[in-house]
Write an enzyme that holds these catalytic residues in place. Structure first.
Site: not given
Ligand code: IMP
Length: 456
Positions: A19, A47
């Site tokens: 982010d 995004h």
């Molecule tokens: P997952 O990618 O859904 O398995 O989540 C694993 C960790 O990555 C969690 O803490 C999510 O909040 C973080 N996360 C996944 N995608 C993003 C993103 O695009 N931005 C920020 N954090 C992310």
């Protein structure tokens, strides 16, 4: 050794916890490229780009949707959520951008199947995942075959044997014991969604796995757009509180379907007010553990944007100067809530020790700084100073340096020279400590609100 290559590829990644505003920078750089490509992650990415026709939230499609000359590529390192992708393409089309001839998906990208989503919803809470089935899909990609059932279904299978894909997906789903009726119904909906997406999606599958290499060899300029960010890398991040793919620069040359011989330049994106969504270490978090608990309560469903708007005045919070309240105010001022999930993001000071390590590990050449305008809010604090972590002491204690706050609105027209003294001092320390040059300074959400300090 001499090479016959004629195109090149650059890689852009976030250097913190996601982010950072990567999409805005990709969007600003896109006119210089023929193809913008994703190499990792899936619908877990959020995004947001501000176009002339409003705000577009992209999750799987690369950010350069607004540029007709720019092709879009989803690499084999990505996991594709079929029904969500169909919806996203429809939303992009409704916003006036026709990407039907410009988007290509690697035939080797992995499909996120219904049971991946069910498993993530049942078990991902402990980590604070986005619940989109991303982790289980990557795990199944590595599993390959379980009890005679393929666990990695490449998207090209939709073309070759669509009915079998649905039947395999159903078999996997049946094997998962769902913990509620809600998940039982969700599973059925997801199977239907998969079935309904197939015909539409097959028109986007690239003709061969060599699609990008052929384009590069013919002279294409490619920008790889990272999703998630370096501190969320499945190996190099704060394991286990990470995503399930590789997020660093080198990963572009695994999941992006091009060899590293085309690599030219690495851009790193740095947000000047840091944020993290979900659980895991965040040393410079305003309010530390109190903020972590507050933001992650009930998976982040409690303290939403609406809740905070209704109950707090960000100016009063900022004026208190108390760390937790300052973080809360910054979240409210700059809209730091998850694009996909709406969860409140945890807010922290820029951490230059973390940045230095990320720059070094990824071979970053140039930095883009985002949300510099948000530092302005510090002029409301009692001491009118901007706190930034410069390094850690031997016992991991953070060393914080204070810079003079500014209350002027940052204007692109003034150029770099007219930026406030406090901000220029911060930029100078960023360059010195990270050993990378700052190329651009983001002073607002629109891609035009970018001051270029240097160029390639
Ligand atoms: P997952 O990618 O859904 O398995 O989540 C694993 C960790 O990555 C969690 O803490 C999510 O909040 C973080 N996360 C996944 N995608 C993003 C993103 O695009 N931005 C920020 N954090 C992310």
């Amino acid at each position: 050794m001499a090479s016959n290559k004629s195109g090149y590829s650059d890689v852009l990644i976030g250097l913190q916890y996601g982010d950072e505003g990567k999409a805005k920078i990709v969007d600003a750089l896109a006119p210089n490229y023929d193809i913008v490509a994703r190499f990792n992650g899936g619908v877990n990415a959020g995004h947001t780009i501000v176009t002339n026709r409003g705000t577009l939230a992209l999750r799987q499609v690369p950010s350069a949707v607004e540029y007709p000359q720019c092709s879009l590529y989803i690499g084999s390192g990505c996991v594709v959520s079929p029904a969500e992708l169909v919806k996203e393409i429809a939303a992009i089309s409704a916003a006036g951008f026709d990407i039907s001839a410009r988007l290509k998906i690697s035939p080797h990208a992995t499909l996120v199947l219904p049971h991946h989503i069910i498993l993530d919803r049942m078990h991902g809470g402990e980590l604070g995942t986005t619940g989109n089935g991303i982790g289980p899909a990557y795990a199944d990609r590595a599993f390959r075959l379980r009890d005679g059932l393929l666990t990695n279904i490449k998207i090209e299978e939709l073309l070759v044997r669509p009915e079998e894909v649905v039947s395999i997906a159903k078999s996997h789903l049946d094997l998962v014991a769902k913990s509620s009726d809600e998940l039982e119904n969700l599973g059925k909906e997801l199977i239907q969604g998969l079935q309904d997406s197939i015909e539409f999606l097959i028109s986007f599958i690239a003709p061969s796995r060599d699609y990008l290499v052929e384009k590069l060899t013919a002279g294409a300029k490619v920008l790889f757009e990272g999703a998630q960010s370096y501190m969320l890398d499945v190996v190099h991040g704060d394991v286990p509180y990470v995503t399930s793919s590789h997020t660093g620069v080198s990963a572009a040359y695994v999941g992006g379907d091009a060899p590293p011989s085309f690599h030219r330049h690495a851009f790193g994106i740095v947000k000047l007010v840091m944020s993290r969504v979900g659980r895991g270490p965040f040393p410079s978090e305003f309010g530390g553990e109190v903020s972590n608990q507050y933001c992650t309560l009930e998976g982040g469903k409690t303290h939403t944007r609406d809740y905070e708007k209704k109950n707090f005045n960000p100016e009063d919070l900022m004026k208190s100067g108390e760390a937790f309240k300052v973080g809360q105010a910054l979240r409210m001022f700059s809209g730091e809530y998850g694009t996909g999930s709406g969860r409140p993001r945890r807010i922290g000071m820029l951490d230059l020790a973390q940045l230095r390590a990320a720059v070094l590990a990824n071979g970053i050449n140039s930095l883009f700084l985002t949300k510099c305008d948000c530092l302005r809010e510090f002029s409301m604090t009692p001491n009118k100073q901007i706190p930034i972590v410069t390094h850690y002491e031997a016992d991991s204690k953070l060393v914080v340096k204070f810079y003079p706050a500014f209350d002027s609105v940052l204007e692109v027209s003034g150029g770099f020279e007219k930026l406030p003294v406090g901000l220029k001092e911060i930029i100078s320390d960023i360059e010195e400590i990270s050993a990378a040059q700052v190329m651009g300074v983001g002073v607002g959400p629109h891609r035009n609100q970018l001051i270029m300090k240097t160029s390639l």
